[in-house]
Scaffold this motif. Structure first.
Motif, PDB file in Angstrom:
ATOM      1  N   ILE A 278       0.824  -1.207   0.000  1.00 45.99           N
ATOM      2  CA  ILE A 278       0.000   0.000   0.000  1.00 45.99           C
ATOM      3  C   ILE A 278       0.861   1.260   0.000  1.00 45.99           C
ATOM      4  CG2 ILE A 278      -1.576   1.385   1.410  1.00 45.99           C
ATOM      5  CD1 ILE A 278      -2.976  -1.159   2.240  1.00 45.99           C
ATOM      6  N   ALA A 279       1.892   1.289   0.849  1.00 46.20           N
ATOM      7  CA  ALA A 279       2.711   2.495   0.974  1.00 46.20           C
ATOM      8  C   ALA A 279       3.410   2.828  -0.336  1.00 46.20           C
ATOM      9  CB  ALA A 279       3.733   2.314   2.094  1.00 46.20           C
ATOM     10  N   ALA A 280       3.991   1.806  -0.975  1.00 49.05           N
ATOM     11  CA  ALA A 280       4.716   2.045  -2.222  1.00 49.05           C
ATOM     12  C   ALA A 280       3.783   2.515  -3.324  1.00 49.05           C
ATOM     13  CB  ALA A 280       5.439   0.766  -2.651  1.00 49.05           C
ATOM     14  N   ASN A 281       2.620   1.895  -3.442  1.00 51.45           N
ATOM     15  CA  ASN A 281       1.643   2.285  -4.466  1.00 51.45           C
ATOM     16  C   ASN A 281       1.165   3.715  -4.242  1.00 51.45           C
ATOM     17  OD1 ASN A 281       0.396   0.060  -6.477  1.00 51.45           O
ATOM     18  ND2 ASN A 281       1.228  -0.952  -4.666  1.00 51.45           N
ATOM     19  N   ALA A 282       0.951   4.082  -2.990  1.00 48.46           N
ATOM     20  CA  ALA A 282       0.457   5.427  -2.696  1.00 48.46           C
ATOM     21  C   ALA A 282       1.511   6.488  -2.978  1.00 48.46           C
ATOM     22  CB  ALA A 282       0.013   5.504  -1.232  1.00 48.46           C
ATOM     23  N   ARG A 283       2.790   6.181  -2.757  1.00 53.89           N
ATOM     24  CA  ARG A 283       3.863   7.151  -2.965  1.00 53.89           C
ATOM     25  C   ARG A 283       4.223   7.327  -4.438  1.00 53.89           C
ATOM     26  NH1 ARG A 283       6.602   4.329   0.975  1.00 53.89           N
ATOM     27  NH2 ARG A 283       8.137   3.650  -0.566  1.00 53.89           N
ATOM     28  N   ARG A 284       4.121   6.230  -5.232  1.00 50.30           N
ATOM     29  CA  ARG A 284       4.629   6.275  -6.598  1.00 50.30           C
ATOM     30  C   ARG A 284       3.614   5.741  -7.609  1.00 50.30           C
ATOM     31  NH1 ARG A 284       8.655   3.613  -3.952  1.00 50.30           N
ATOM     32  NH2 ARG A 284       8.548   1.832  -5.349  1.00 50.30           N
TER      33      ARG A 284
ATOM     34  N   LEU B 152      -0.228 -12.602 -15.967  1.00 55.92           N
ATOM     35  CA  LEU B 152      -0.641 -12.653 -14.566  1.00 55.92           C
ATOM     36  C   LEU B 152      -1.208 -11.307 -14.135  1.00 55.92           C
ATOM     37  CD1 LEU B 152       2.293 -14.689 -12.994  1.00 55.92           C
ATOM     38  CD2 LEU B 152       0.108 -15.509 -13.909  1.00 55.92           C
ATOM     39  N   GLY B 153      -2.473 -11.303 -13.778  1.00 53.79           N
ATOM     40  CA  GLY B 153      -3.105 -10.142 -13.185  1.00 53.79           C
ATOM     41  C   GLY B 153      -2.904 -10.181 -11.685  1.00 53.79           C
ATOM     42  N   SER B 154      -3.920  -9.806 -10.928  1.00 52.41           N
ATOM     43  CA  SER B 154      -3.820  -9.789  -9.466  1.00 52.41           C
ATOM     44  C   SER B 154      -5.210  -9.608  -8.881  1.00 52.41           C
ATOM     45  CB  SER B 154      -2.913  -8.643  -9.015  1.00 52.41           C
ATOM     46  OG  SER B 154      -3.008  -8.447  -7.615  1.00 52.41           O
ATOM     47  N   SER B 155      -5.427 -10.179  -7.712  1.00 49.65           N
ATOM     48  CA  SER B 155      -6.725 -10.004  -7.053  1.00 49.65           C
ATOM     49  C   SER B 155      -6.971  -8.549  -6.681  1.00 49.65           C
ATOM     50  CB  SER B 155      -6.805 -10.876  -5.796  1.00 49.65           C
ATOM     51  OG  SER B 155      -5.812 -10.485  -4.849  1.00 49.65           O
ATOM     52  N   CYS B 156      -5.900  -7.745  -6.552  1.00 48.01           N
ATOM     53  CA  CYS B 156      -6.078  -6.362  -6.119  1.00 48.01           C
ATOM     54  C   CYS B 156      -6.576  -5.451  -7.238  1.00 48.01           C
ATOM     55  CB  CYS B 156      -4.801  -5.808  -5.514  1.00 48.01           C
ATOM     56  SG  CYS B 156      -3.464  -5.619  -6.686  1.00 48.01           S
ATOM     57  N   ILE B 157      -6.824  -5.988  -8.424  1.00 51.74           N
ATOM     58  CA  ILE B 157      -7.357  -5.150  -9.495  1.00 51.74           C
ATOM     59  C   ILE B 157      -8.867  -5.313  -9.640  1.00 51.74           C
ATOM     60  CG2 ILE B 157      -5.143  -5.343 -10.646  1.00 51.74           C
ATOM     61  CD1 ILE B 157      -6.419  -6.969 -12.829  1.00 51.74           C
TER      62      ILE B 157
ATOM     63  N   GLY C 104       6.047 -16.031   0.069  1.00 54.26           N
ATOM     64  CA  GLY C 104       6.921 -17.191   0.097  1.00 54.26           C
ATOM     65  C   GLY C 104       8.374 -16.823  -0.076  1.00 54.26           C
ATOM     66  N   PRO C 105       9.245 -17.818  -0.310  1.00 54.15           N
ATOM     67  CA  PRO C 105      10.676 -17.562  -0.515  1.00 54.15           C
ATOM     68  C   PRO C 105      10.910 -16.589  -1.663  1.00 54.15           C
ATOM     69  CG  PRO C 105      10.261 -19.911  -0.224  1.00 54.15           C
ATOM     70  CD  PRO C 105       8.916 -19.254  -0.339  1.00 54.15           C
ATOM     71  N   GLY C 106      11.866 -15.685  -1.484  1.00 49.96           N
ATOM     72  CA  GLY C 106      12.168 -14.714  -2.515  1.00 49.96           C
ATOM     73  C   GLY C 106      11.332 -13.460  -2.455  1.00 49.96           C
ATOM     74  N   ASP C 107      10.512 -13.314  -1.435  1.00 49.61           N
ATOM     75  CA  ASP C 107       9.634 -12.152  -1.324  1.00 49.61           C
ATOM     76  C   ASP C 107      10.442 -10.898  -0.982  1.00 49.61           C
ATOM     77  OD1 ASP C 107       7.211 -10.762  -1.320  1.00 49.61           O
ATOM     78  OD2 ASP C 107       6.189 -12.290  -0.145  1.00 49.61           O
ATOM     79  N   ASN C 108       9.763  -9.759  -1.027  1.00 47.71           N
ATOM     80  CA  ASN C 108      10.363  -8.473  -0.675  1.00 47.71           C
ATOM     81  C   ASN C 108      10.029  -8.168   0.777  1.00 47.71           C
ATOM     82  OD1 ASN C 108      11.166  -5.840  -0.361  1.00 47.71           O
ATOM     83  ND2 ASN C 108       9.947  -5.012  -2.029  1.00 47.71           N
TER      84      ASN C 108
ATOM     85  N   HIS D 167       4.714  -6.469   0.783  1.00 42.52           N
ATOM     86  CA  HIS D 167       3.330  -6.816   1.059  1.00 42.52           C
ATOM     87  C   HIS D 167       3.190  -7.279   2.503  1.00 42.52           C
ATOM     88  CE1 HIS D 167       3.027  -7.099  -3.454  1.00 42.52           C
ATOM     89  NE2 HIS D 167       1.931  -6.432  -3.157  1.00 42.52           N
ATOM     90  N   VAL D 168       1.954  -7.603   2.880  1.00 41.65           N
ATOM     91  CA  VAL D 168       1.652  -7.772   4.298  1.00 41.65           C
ATOM     92  C   VAL D 168       2.459  -8.891   4.952  1.00 41.65           C
ATOM     93  CG1 VAL D 168      -0.389  -9.203   3.790  1.00 41.65           C
ATOM     94  CG2 VAL D 168      -0.196  -8.058   5.992  1.00 41.65           C
ATOM     95  N   VAL D 169       2.555 -10.071   4.363  1.00 43.10           N
ATOM     96  CA  VAL D 169       3.237 -11.178   5.034  1.00 43.10           C
ATOM     97  C   VAL D 169       4.734 -10.924   5.183  1.00 43.10           C
ATOM     98  CG1 VAL D 169       3.867 -13.627   4.850  1.00 43.10           C
ATOM     99  CG2 VAL D 169       1.498 -12.919   4.479  1.00 43.10           C
ATOM    100  N   PRO D 170       5.483 -10.621   4.121  1.00 48.60           N
ATOM    101  CA  PRO D 170       6.925 -10.411   4.320  1.00 48.60           C
ATOM    102  C   PRO D 170       7.246  -9.207   5.195  1.00 48.60           C
ATOM    103  CG  PRO D 170       6.277  -9.791   2.095  1.00 48.60           C
ATOM    104  CD  PRO D 170       5.122 -10.520   2.694  1.00 48.60           C
TER     105      PRO D 170
END
Length: 319
Positions: A76-82, A112-117, A175-179, A186-189
């Motif tokens: 959320i923070a990154a999307n809101a800033r940029r 690949l889309g996303s559920s957030c769209i 999962g592995p390799g996340d940011n 995102h929320v989990v990492p």
């Protein structure tokens, strides 16, 4: 249901974004299944925002199958800033990939889309028909508009060129390799890192954004990679198809699972002045289930595996 052969170990598969969360899971998956001709280039080797460079790569590499796991992504923070970055970069990346695929005879393409769209207040569980039917979540609008354009382009390619290109709508993946950035993850990492550092520092409480009440459908990324392979072999439809776990939990429950996993024993507080995002995002996965696929990794197990990966890579993970 399909007018194309299943992929074989010799199929030339280009995984765009193969070093990211989804792309690296796809790379692991196909290697484990004996695929011998995987193609991947990092952003320093190929800038997918560059149309000429992308077209040249396709002409030289000649992939038979392309999976578009390349995108500018963030919380959320990154999307809101940029918002401009998320809109412009993603539009360029997917346009160049799809145009180059068509021009160079790529047989199969998975976008690949996303559920957030999906619309912010879509009916729950969210059916694929909800796309393009309502206002988007404001903090995510730039990214969402770009991904919606990609889905529209895949549909247009099917109509104009008759190619069996498809779109999938994955739920929230981790999962592995996340940011694990506290600001862009995102929320989990992001929570894994926050609670891990709080545990080490022995701070008495951790403050999380929002109310903790929104609900999220979370899927372990290796399950998603398996689903994408399955769809390439079994699905050929104009409509995007949802890929999710079939259940959801509150952000508060996620925080508690993560705190327990990392061994944090302090208090969890909620800053209700922070954004909640979409109230609920649970995908309707009936169409995928009817094809014969379902997720296998329970949430607690997936979070434990992700935390173990984080510990093993904490000196080199993306910040």
């Amino acid at each position: 249901m399909t007018g194309f052969p299943s992929m074989s170990p010799s199929t030339r598969i280009y995984i765009a974004g193969h070093r990211g969360l989804v792309g690296s899971a796809l790379w692991r998956h196909f290697l484990q299944h004996g695929f011998e001709n995987l193609i991947g280039l990092g952003s320093s080797e190929l800038d997918l925002r560059d149309a000429h460079a992308t077209a040249t790569f396709f002409r030289d590499a000649r992939p038979e199958v392309v999976i578009d796991a390349a995108a500018r992504v963030g919380g959320i923070a990154a999307n809101a800033r940029r918002p401009v970055d998320f809109l412009s970069d993603n539009l360029r990346i997917q346009l160049n990939l799809l145009d180059s695929a068509v021009s160079n005879g790529v047989e199969r393409f998975l976008f690949l889309g996303s559920s957030c769209i999906y619309p912010k207040f879509a009916a729950q569980p969210i059916p694929e028909e909800a796309l393009f039917t309502g206002p988007l979540e404001e903090t995510n609008e730039g990214y969402a508009v770009a991904k919606l354009a990609g889905i529209a382009q895949v549909t247009a390619i099917r109509k104009q060129h008759g190619l069996p290109y498809i779109s999938a709508m994955p739920t929230n993946l981790y999962g592995p390799g996340d940011n694990f950035s506290l600001h862009d993850g995102h929320v989990v990492p992001a929570m894994i890192r926050r609670f891990h550092e709080a545990m080490l520092a022995e701070v008495p409480f951790v403050t999380c954004w929002g109310t903790g009440m929104p609900r999220r459908d979370l899927m372990y990324v290796d399950d998603a990679a398996d689903a994408f392979h399955f769809l390439l072999d079994h699905y050929d439809g104009e409509r995007p198809i949802n890929v999710g776990s079939g259940s959801d939990v509150t952000i508060s429950e996620i925080a508690r699972i993560i705190a327990d996993t990392v061994g944090y024993r302090g208090e969890i507080r909620w800053d209700e002045s922070g954004p909640d995002g979409t109230p609920r995002k649970l995908l309707d996965i009936q169409r995928l289930a009817d094809l014969g696929w379902s997720a296998k990794t329970p949430l607690a197990e997936g979070i434990r595996t992700t935390y173990d990966w984080f510990l093993a890579h904490r000196d080199t993970y993306r910040h």
